[in-house]
Scaffold this motif. Structure first.
Motif, PDB file in Angstrom:
ATOM      1  N   GLY A 270      68.580 -67.835  26.943  1.00  0.00           N
ATOM      2  CA  GLY A 270      69.540 -67.768  28.302  1.00  0.00           C
ATOM      3  C   GLY A 270      69.361 -67.921  29.771  1.00  0.00           C
ATOM      4  N   TRP A 271      67.800 -68.083  29.740  1.00  0.00           N
ATOM      5  CA  TRP A 271      67.248 -68.497  31.060  1.00  0.00           C
ATOM      6  C   TRP A 271      67.769 -69.674  31.534  1.00  0.00           C
ATOM      7  N   LYS A 272      67.950 -70.016  32.749  1.00  0.00           N
ATOM      8  CA  LYS A 272      68.233 -71.318  33.222  1.00  0.00           C
ATOM      9  C   LYS A 272      67.085 -72.122  33.671  1.00  0.00           C
ATOM     10  N   LEU A 273      66.977 -73.423  33.217  1.00  0.00           N
ATOM     11  CA  LEU A 273      66.027 -74.427  33.478  1.00  0.00           C
ATOM     12  C   LEU A 273      66.657 -75.353  34.708  1.00  0.00           C
ATOM     13  N   TYR A 274      65.822 -75.624  35.659  1.00  0.00           N
ATOM     14  CA  TYR A 274      66.090 -76.576  36.725  1.00  0.00           C
ATOM     15  C   TYR A 274      65.073 -77.634  36.833  1.00  0.00           C
ATOM     16  N   TRP A 275      65.308 -79.197  36.562  1.00  0.00           N
ATOM     17  CA  TRP A 275      64.630 -80.257  36.691  1.00  0.00           C
ATOM     18  C   TRP A 275      64.980 -80.700  38.146  1.00  0.00           C
ATOM     19  N   SER A 276      64.107 -81.327  38.748  1.00  0.00           N
ATOM     20  CA  SER A 276      64.322 -81.818  40.022  1.00  0.00           C
ATOM     21  C   SER A 276      63.642 -83.171  40.092  1.00  0.00           C
ATOM     22  N   THR A 277      64.594 -84.241  40.427  1.00  0.00           N
ATOM     23  CA  THR A 277      64.232 -85.607  40.732  1.00  0.00           C
ATOM     24  C   THR A 277      63.119 -85.673  41.789  1.00  0.00           C
ATOM     25  N   ASN A 278      63.313 -84.754  42.834  1.00  0.00           N
ATOM     26  CA  ASN A 278      62.044 -85.098  43.833  1.00  0.00           C
ATOM     27  C   ASN A 278      60.706 -84.614  43.427  1.00  0.00           C
ATOM     28  N   SER A 279      60.522 -83.932  42.082  1.00  0.00           N
ATOM     29  CA  SER A 279      59.223 -83.570  41.851  1.00  0.00           C
ATOM     30  C   SER A 279      58.481 -84.782  41.102  1.00  0.00           C
ATOM     31  N   THR A 280      59.182 -86.056  40.783  1.00  0.00           N
ATOM     32  CA  THR A 280      58.390 -87.084  40.419  1.00  0.00           C
ATOM     33  C   THR A 280      58.677 -88.172  41.386  1.00  0.00           C
ATOM     34  N   HIS A 281      60.139 -88.125  42.091  1.00  0.00           N
ATOM     35  CA  HIS A 281      60.011 -89.269  43.014  1.00  0.00           C
ATOM     36  C   HIS A 281      59.158 -89.097  44.055  1.00  0.00           C
ATOM     37  N   ARG A 282      58.711 -87.916  44.600  1.00  0.00           N
ATOM     38  CA  ARG A 282      57.974 -87.565  45.793  1.00  0.00           C
ATOM     39  C   ARG A 282      56.590 -87.526  45.564  1.00  0.00           C
ATOM     40  N   ASP A 283      56.097 -87.671  44.188  1.00  0.00           N
ATOM     41  CA  ASP A 283      54.838 -87.354  43.953  1.00  0.00           C
ATOM     42  C   ASP A 283      53.806 -88.556  44.020  1.00  0.00           C
ATOM     43  N   PRO A 284      52.870 -88.767  44.884  1.00  0.00           N
ATOM     44  CA  PRO A 284      51.982 -89.880  45.072  1.00  0.00           C
ATOM     45  C   PRO A 284      51.228 -90.219  43.808  1.00  0.00           C
ATOM     46  N   ALA A 285      51.208 -89.281  42.664  1.00  0.00           N
ATOM     47  CA  ALA A 285      50.655 -89.639  41.533  1.00  0.00           C
ATOM     48  C   ALA A 285      51.386 -90.533  40.567  1.00  0.00           C
ATOM     49  N   TYR A 286      52.698 -90.641  40.984  1.00  0.00           N
ATOM     50  CA  TYR A 286      53.419 -91.623  40.133  1.00  0.00           C
ATOM     51  C   TYR A 286      54.027 -92.640  41.310  1.00  0.00           C
ATOM     52  N   PHE A 287      54.150 -92.474  42.440  1.00  0.00           N
ATOM     53  CA  PHE A 287      54.883 -93.279  43.612  1.00  0.00           C
ATOM     54  C   PHE A 287      53.710 -93.374  44.796  1.00  0.00           C
ATOM     55  N   PRO A 288      52.614 -94.232  44.555  1.00  0.00           N
ATOM     56  CA  PRO A 288      51.830 -94.271  45.846  1.00  0.00           C
ATOM     57  C   PRO A 288      52.528 -94.125  47.152  1.00  0.00           C
ATOM     58  N   GLU A 289      51.821 -93.488  48.289  1.00  0.00           N
ATOM     59  CA  GLU A 289      52.742 -93.607  49.554  1.00  0.00           C
ATOM     60  C   GLU A 289      54.228 -93.299  49.448  1.00  0.00           C
ATOM     61  N   PRO A 290      54.481 -91.959  49.097  1.00  0.00           N
ATOM     62  CA  PRO A 290      55.952 -91.910  48.577  1.00  0.00           C
ATOM     63  C   PRO A 290      56.848 -92.117  49.512  1.00  0.00           C
ATOM     64  N   GLU A 291      56.542 -91.718  50.906  1.00  0.00           N
ATOM     65  CA  GLU A 291      57.160 -91.842  52.127  1.00  0.00           C
ATOM     66  C   GLU A 291      57.724 -93.252  52.443  1.00  0.00           C
ATOM     67  N   LYS A 292      56.680 -94.371  52.039  1.00  0.00           N
ATOM     68  CA  LYS A 292      56.967 -95.662  52.335  1.00  0.00           C
ATOM     69  C   LYS A 292      58.033 -96.150  51.681  1.00  0.00           C
ATOM     70  N   PHE A 293      58.986 -96.966  52.214  1.00  0.00           N
ATOM     71  CA  PHE A 293      60.013 -97.678  51.749  1.00  0.00           C
ATOM     72  C   PHE A 293      59.597 -99.240  50.969  1.00  0.00           C
ATOM     73  N   ASP A 294      59.423 -99.163  49.551  1.00  0.00           N
ATOM     74  CA  ASP A 294      58.675-100.314  49.046  1.00  0.00           C
ATOM     75  C   ASP A 294      59.527-100.859  47.805  1.00  0.00           C
ATOM     76  N   PRO A 295      60.391-101.682  47.829  1.00  0.00           N
ATOM     77  CA  PRO A 295      61.268-102.193  46.640  1.00  0.00           C
ATOM     78  C   PRO A 295      60.503-102.546  45.606  1.00  0.00           C
ATOM     79  N   ARG A 296      59.021-103.260  45.900  1.00  0.00           N
ATOM     80  CA  ARG A 296      58.167-103.731  45.015  1.00  0.00           C
ATOM     81  C   ARG A 296      57.939-102.768  43.911  1.00  0.00           C
ATOM     82  N   ARG A 297      58.041-101.533  44.043  1.00  0.00           N
ATOM     83  CA  ARG A 297      57.714-100.696  42.981  1.00  0.00           C
ATOM     84  C   ARG A 297      58.454-100.900  41.742  1.00  0.00           C
TER      85      ARG A 297
END
Length: 485
Positions: A380-407
């Motif tokens: 019955g508990w609710k579970l919330y998943w967040s796009t930002n938890s991976t989109h903004r994580d440097p482990a998956y996207f180095p320099e996450p604040e940088k705009f780089d379509p080459r990713r």
């Protein structure tokens, strides 16, 4: 006698206040009584951490709520209480994979009570069951060969939109125009409504409805929820008239059975031969119209924002789109082959959706108690998943604040890291539809204009979609006619 009556009245009043308060605090404490819950805090009864959760979005940084708690608890799984519900926030690739892989096994999608209250047809079953029905209906409408047939229609509407709303103007507000474009598309493709005045009649009520769905479900005059209910009733009445006329036209052979998704809904029956009733269809069309334009309009708006900020990115998109434009004969519309050539443009759109995802996340509900990463997740508990938890994580996207379509070159990001459309069985069924309307928008935009932002540091508000606070005003610089021909 009078003192006794007053005493009884006082006792009743005290009981009416203290008993609900006791139940609230008891329930709140009992939520913490489960063994081995994830780290975190539930906050105050009812309120929980809802204000902090929403406030980070209002300030334009919804990821802050997530990353502050990951750091504080040294865990990618933590408990909280948001929107009046005890919840566990799942962050990162492993969590995304687990939730997306266990849909309808350990978890099911969940919506706030406001959704069921605004859509009365879902009260007959539940919003979960209604969503399942919807997902069975959509594949026919969104299959590849059907989508290919929409491209020319999308290009036609885009050309009319830019001619009437952008051309011969020195400056425009991008966000409301992007909403206008995606809403016109949805009305045409879902309902075959093309008359701009008819589309405009729906537009404002839909904005009120969308705001009501995500509001606190308090039905008092003047509240967003109350305005949302009134707007839904207005739209529903209008749609019922359209549905009844279409039923008549189908019966008389005046409308083709494959005309649009409305005709498809009217003619599709379940395994028992039972067709949907008119109210069911009206509510499903409302849901489609909301989903079919809100997130795409946010994506289109932020594409304009980043193209204005990054001239070198704009030039590459312009070069790609002009090669396609120059290959067309006068009056020829875009087609499937043209869309397939827009590879760099789509990488840019993906990078926009990574940095400013239209969908911030979504809720699930635990079907039963289960263990994840050593923690108990109660039924019955609710579970919330967040796009930002991976989109903004440097482990998956180095320099996450940088705009780089080459990713997005080659195989692109690792699985379960780039999730603007969700994942698993609950992945947005309109993903490819959204890709088409976004690319058609980009093509018609850049072949006509360069543009510059008028507010350089405009605040971004996330509530729940990311929106430029002032609507993203830009100054337009039309290309010379020779460059477009």
């Amino acid at each position: 006698m009078e003192p006794l009556f007053l005493s009884l009245l006082l006792a009743l009043f005290v009981s009416s206040v203290t008993i609900p308060l006791f139940l609230i605090f008891y329930n709140h404490r009992s939520q913490n009584s489960h063994p081995n819950l994830p780290p975190g805090k539930l906050g105050l009864p009812l309120v929980g951490e809802s204000f902090e959760f929403l406030a980070t979005g209002w300030k334009g940084h919804p990821e802050k709520f997530i990353f502050d708690r990951i750091a504080k608890y040294s865990s990618h799984v933590f408990k909280t209480n948001i929107l009046g519900q005890p919840a566990v926030v799942f962050c990162g690739v492993a969590c995304n994979k687990f939730l997306f892989s266990n849909e309808n096994k350990l978890v099911v999608s969940w919506w706030p009570d406001s959704v069921n209250k605004i859509f009365p047809s879902s009260l007959q079953t539940s919003s979960k069951e209604e969503a399942k029905k919807m997902r069975k209906l959509l594949p026919q409408f969104l299959k590849p060969d059907a989508l290919q047939g929409y491209i020319g229609i999308m290009d036609t509407i885009a050309q009319r939109h830019f001619a009437s709303e952008w051309e011969h103007k020195e400056q425009v507000l991008v966000f409301p125009l992007a909403k206008n474009y995606t809403f016109r598309l949805a009305c045409r493709l879902f309902l075959s409504i093309e008359d701009p005045s008819h589309v405009a009649k729906f537009s404002d009520p839909f904005n009120l409805l969308a705001a009501g769905i995500i509001s606190i479900p308090v039905d008092l005059p003047g509240t967003p929820f109350n305005r949302g209910i009134k707007a839904a009733n207005f739209i529903r009445t209008e749609l019922l008239a359209i549905i009844r006329q279409r039923k008549k036209d189908l019966a008389e052979g005046k409308a083709p059975p494959t005309q649009d998704i409305l005709s498809h809904m009217l003619l599709t029956c379940d395994e028992n031969g039972k067709c949907m009733n008119e109210l069911d269809i009206a509510d499903k069309i409302i849901g489609l119209l909301i989903g079919g334009h809100d997130t795409a309009s946010a994506a289109c708006t932020f594409i304009v924002k980043y193209l204005a900020e990054l001239p070198h990115i704009y030039e590459e998109v312009y070069k790609e789109q002009m090669e396609i434009a120059k290959s067309k004969t006068p009056g020829e519309f875009l087609n499937w082959d043209d869309i397939q050539k827009m590879k760099y443009s789509w990488k840019v759109a993906c990078e926009v959706m990574r940095i400013s995802p239209p969908l911030q996340g979504a809720f699930r509900e635990a079907l039963n108690d289960f263990i994840f990463n050593g923690f108990t997740i109660p039924k019955g508990w609710k579970l919330y998943w967040s796009t930002n938890s991976t989109h903004r994580d440097p482990a998956y996207f180095p320099e996450p604040e940088k705009f780089d379509p080459r990713r997005f070159e080659g195989n692109g990001p690792a699985p379960y890291t780039f999730v603007p459309f969700g994942g698993g069985p609950r992945m947005c069924p309109g993903k490819e539809y959204a890709r088409l309307e976004i690319l058609v928008f980009m093509h018609n935009l850049v072949k006509r204009f360069k543009f510059e932002k008028l507010i350089q540091d405009e605040k971004i508000v996330v509530n729940p979609l990311p929106i430029p606070d002032k609507g993203l005003p830009v100054r337009l610089h039309p290309h010379k006619a020779s460059a477009m021909s």
